[in-house]
Design a protein around this motif. Structure first.
Motif, PDB file in Angstrom:
ATOM      1  N   SER A   1     -45.585  17.301 -68.819  1.00  0.00           N
ATOM      2  CA  SER A   1     -44.407  16.497 -68.497  1.00  0.00           C
ATOM      3  C   SER A   1     -43.159  17.352 -68.659  1.00  0.00           C
ATOM      4  CB  SER A   1     -44.294  15.293 -69.429  1.00  0.00           C
ATOM      5  OG  SER A   1     -45.361  14.407 -69.222  1.00  0.00           O
ATOM      6  N   TYR A   2     -42.127  16.990 -67.915  1.00  0.00           N
ATOM      7  CA  TYR A   2     -40.841  17.668 -68.033  1.00  0.00           C
ATOM      8  C   TYR A   2     -39.743  16.618 -68.026  1.00  0.00           C
ATOM      9  CZ  TYR A   2     -36.590  20.145 -66.825  1.00  0.00           C
ATOM     10  OH  TYR A   2     -35.298  20.601 -66.817  1.00  0.00           O
ATOM     11  N   THR A   3     -38.867  16.682 -69.021  1.00  0.00           N
ATOM     12  CA  THR A   3     -37.719  15.789 -69.098  1.00  0.00           C
ATOM     13  C   THR A   3     -36.471  16.603 -68.796  1.00  0.00           C
ATOM     14  OG1 THR A   3     -38.815  14.359 -70.707  1.00  0.00           O
ATOM     15  CG2 THR A   3     -36.408  14.204 -70.563  1.00  0.00           C
ATOM     16  N   THR A   4     -35.712  16.132 -67.822  1.00  0.00           N
ATOM     17  CA  THR A   4     -34.496  16.831 -67.404  1.00  0.00           C
ATOM     18  C   THR A   4     -33.405  16.664 -68.449  1.00  0.00           C
ATOM     19  OG1 THR A   4     -33.519  14.917 -66.298  1.00  0.00           O
ATOM     20  CG2 THR A   4     -35.028  16.293 -64.992  1.00  0.00           C
ATOM     21  N   PRO A   5     -32.408  17.525 -68.417  1.00  0.00           N
ATOM     22  CA  PRO A   5     -31.192  17.248 -69.185  1.00  0.00           C
ATOM     23  C   PRO A   5     -30.522  16.003 -68.594  1.00  0.00           C
ATOM     24  CG  PRO A   5     -31.257  19.544 -68.440  1.00  0.00           C
ATOM     25  CD  PRO A   5     -32.361  18.813 -67.736  1.00  0.00           C
ATOM     26  N   ALA A   6     -29.510  15.492 -69.271  1.00  0.00           N
ATOM     27  CA  ALA A   6     -28.778  14.331 -68.765  1.00  0.00           C
ATOM     28  C   ALA A   6     -28.278  14.618 -67.345  1.00  0.00           C
ATOM     29  CB  ALA A   6     -27.614  14.002 -69.689  1.00  0.00           C
ATOM     30  N   ALA A   7     -28.559  13.702 -66.439  1.00  0.00           N
ATOM     31  CA  ALA A   7     -28.230  13.898 -65.028  1.00  0.00           C
ATOM     32  C   ALA A   7     -26.722  13.824 -64.777  1.00  0.00           C
ATOM     33  CB  ALA A   7     -28.938  12.848 -64.181  1.00  0.00           C
ATOM     34  N   VAL A   8     -26.295  14.581 -63.790  1.00  0.00           N
ATOM     35  CA  VAL A   8     -24.925  14.505 -63.266  1.00  0.00           C
ATOM     36  C   VAL A   8     -25.048  14.249 -61.764  1.00  0.00           C
ATOM     37  CG1 VAL A   8     -23.932  15.998 -65.041  1.00  0.00           C
ATOM     38  CG2 VAL A   8     -24.745  16.998 -62.905  1.00  0.00           C
ATOM     39  N   ALA A   9     -23.973  13.815 -61.141  1.00  0.00           N
ATOM     40  CA  ALA A   9     -24.008  13.474 -59.713  1.00  0.00           C
ATOM     41  C   ALA A   9     -24.540  14.631 -58.868  1.00  0.00           C
ATOM     42  CB  ALA A   9     -22.624  13.053 -59.242  1.00  0.00           C
ATOM     43  N   GLY A  10     -24.223  15.864 -59.245  1.00  0.00           N
ATOM     44  CA  GLY A  10     -24.671  17.030 -58.493  1.00  0.00           C
ATOM     45  C   GLY A  10     -26.172  17.258 -58.528  1.00  0.00           C
ATOM     46  N   ASP A  11     -26.886  16.562 -59.413  1.00  0.00           N
ATOM     47  CA  ASP A  11     -28.341  16.687 -59.479  1.00  0.00           C
ATOM     48  C   ASP A  11     -29.045  15.863 -58.404  1.00  0.00           C
ATOM     49  OD1 ASP A  11     -28.275  18.377 -61.729  1.00  0.00           O
ATOM     50  OD2 ASP A  11     -28.240  16.669 -63.099  1.00  0.00           O
ATOM     51  N   ASP A  12     -28.324  14.979 -57.733  1.00  0.00           N
ATOM     52  CA  ASP A  12     -28.934  14.118 -56.726  1.00  0.00           C
ATOM     53  C   ASP A  12     -29.609  14.962 -55.657  1.00  0.00           C
ATOM     54  OD1 ASP A  12     -29.456  11.518 -55.573  1.00  0.00           O
ATOM     55  OD2 ASP A  12     -28.034  12.073 -54.002  1.00  0.00           O
ATOM     56  N   GLY A  13     -30.861  14.645 -55.378  1.00  0.00           N
ATOM     57  CA  GLY A  13     -31.614  15.368 -54.356  1.00  0.00           C
ATOM     58  C   GLY A  13     -32.389  16.571 -54.864  1.00  0.00           C
ATOM     59  N   ALA A  14     -32.250  16.911 -56.139  1.00  0.00           N
ATOM     60  CA  ALA A  14     -33.015  18.034 -56.692  1.00  0.00           C
ATOM     61  C   ALA A  14     -34.506  17.700 -56.643  1.00  0.00           C
ATOM     62  CB  ALA A  14     -32.582  18.333 -58.123  1.00  0.00           C
ATOM     63  N   THR A  15     -35.317  18.712 -56.386  1.00  0.00           N
ATOM     64  CA  THR A  15     -36.758  18.496 -56.345  1.00  0.00           C
ATOM     65  C   THR A  15     -37.432  19.197 -57.518  1.00  0.00           C
ATOM     66  OG1 THR A  15     -37.095  20.399 -54.878  1.00  0.00           O
ATOM     67  CG2 THR A  15     -36.821  18.228 -53.838  1.00  0.00           C
ATOM     68  N   PHE A  16     -38.492  18.574 -58.017  1.00  0.00           N
ATOM     69  CA  PHE A  16     -39.236  19.102 -59.159  1.00  0.00           C
ATOM     70  C   PHE A  16     -40.717  19.114 -58.807  1.00  0.00           C
ATOM     71  CE2 PHE A  16     -35.293  17.506 -60.750  1.00  0.00           C
ATOM     72  CZ  PHE A  16     -34.933  18.406 -61.734  1.00  0.00           C
ATOM     73  N   ARG A  17     -41.370  20.207 -59.170  1.00  0.00           N
ATOM     74  CA  ARG A  17     -42.804  20.316 -58.968  1.00  0.00           C
ATOM     75  C   ARG A  17     -43.396  21.138 -60.103  1.00  0.00           C
ATOM     76  NH1 ARG A  17     -43.108  24.531 -53.838  1.00  0.00           N
ATOM     77  NH2 ARG A  17     -42.319  26.346 -54.966  1.00  0.00           N
ATOM     78  N   ALA A  18     -44.715  21.005 -60.276  1.00  0.00           N
ATOM     79  CA  ALA A  18     -45.415  21.732 -61.333  1.00  0.00           C
ATOM     80  C   ALA A  18     -46.427  22.681 -60.714  1.00  0.00           C
ATOM     81  CB  ALA A  18     -46.122  20.765 -62.266  1.00  0.00           C
ATOM     82  N   ILE A  19     -46.535  23.850 -61.320  1.00  0.00           N
ATOM     83  CA  ILE A  19     -47.592  24.795 -60.978  1.00  0.00           C
ATOM     84  C   ILE A  19     -48.560  24.789 -62.157  1.00  0.00           C
ATOM     85  CG2 ILE A  19     -48.174  27.195 -60.467  1.00  0.00           C
ATOM     86  CD1 ILE A  19     -45.287  27.478 -59.404  1.00  0.00           C
ATOM     87  N   VAL A  20     -49.820  24.488 -61.870  1.00  0.00           N
ATOM     88  CA  VAL A  20     -50.847  24.419 -62.910  1.00  0.00           C
ATOM     89  C   VAL A  20     -51.804  25.578 -62.685  1.00  0.00           C
ATOM     90  CG1 VAL A  20     -52.595  22.975 -64.003  1.00  0.00           C
ATOM     91  CG2 VAL A  20     -50.616  21.898 -62.907  1.00  0.00           C
ATOM     92  N   THR A  21     -52.044  26.347 -63.735  1.00  0.00           N
ATOM     93  CA  THR A  21     -52.911  27.524 -63.609  1.00  0.00           C
ATOM     94  C   THR A  21     -53.964  27.547 -64.709  1.00  0.00           C
ATOM     95  OG1 THR A  21     -51.453  28.898 -64.958  1.00  0.00           O
ATOM     96  CG2 THR A  21     -51.070  28.915 -62.593  1.00  0.00           C
TER      97      THR A  21
END
Length: 85
Positions: A36-56
């Motif tokens: 799991s990943y928890t972002t820092p507190a969001a700001v308006a500029g974070d809108d539309g950011a994408t997150f994905r995980a690489i599992v190895t």
């Protein structure tokens, strides 16, 4: 989420000896190495950011689908109503 709130993303994977690396907009997030990943507190500029995980593991790696962070900014009144007669 609204500005000032965090978001948590979680990926499910099976296998032995799994290692995780989260990415934001295609770049590794330092220290984001869990299921799991928890972002820092969001700001308006974070809108539309994408997150994905690489599992190895020793057999190879796989990349999750990207999830999009939507930051919903509360309305702001830019002009007050004027009186009329």
């Amino acid at each position: 989420v609204v500005p000032g709130v965090t978001a948590t993303f979680t990926v499910g994977a099976t296998g032995t000896g799994l290692a995780y690396q989260w990415q934001r907009n295609g770049a590794n997030v330092a220290g984001a190495t869990g299921a799991s990943y928890t972002t820092p507190a969001a700001v308006a500029g974070d809108d539309g950011a994408t997150f994905r995980a690489i599992v190895t593991n020793l057999a190879g790696s796989v990349t999750s689908a990207a999830a999009t962070l939507n930051v919903i900014v509360p309305p702001v009144i830019t002009a007050q109503p004027a009186g009329a007669s």
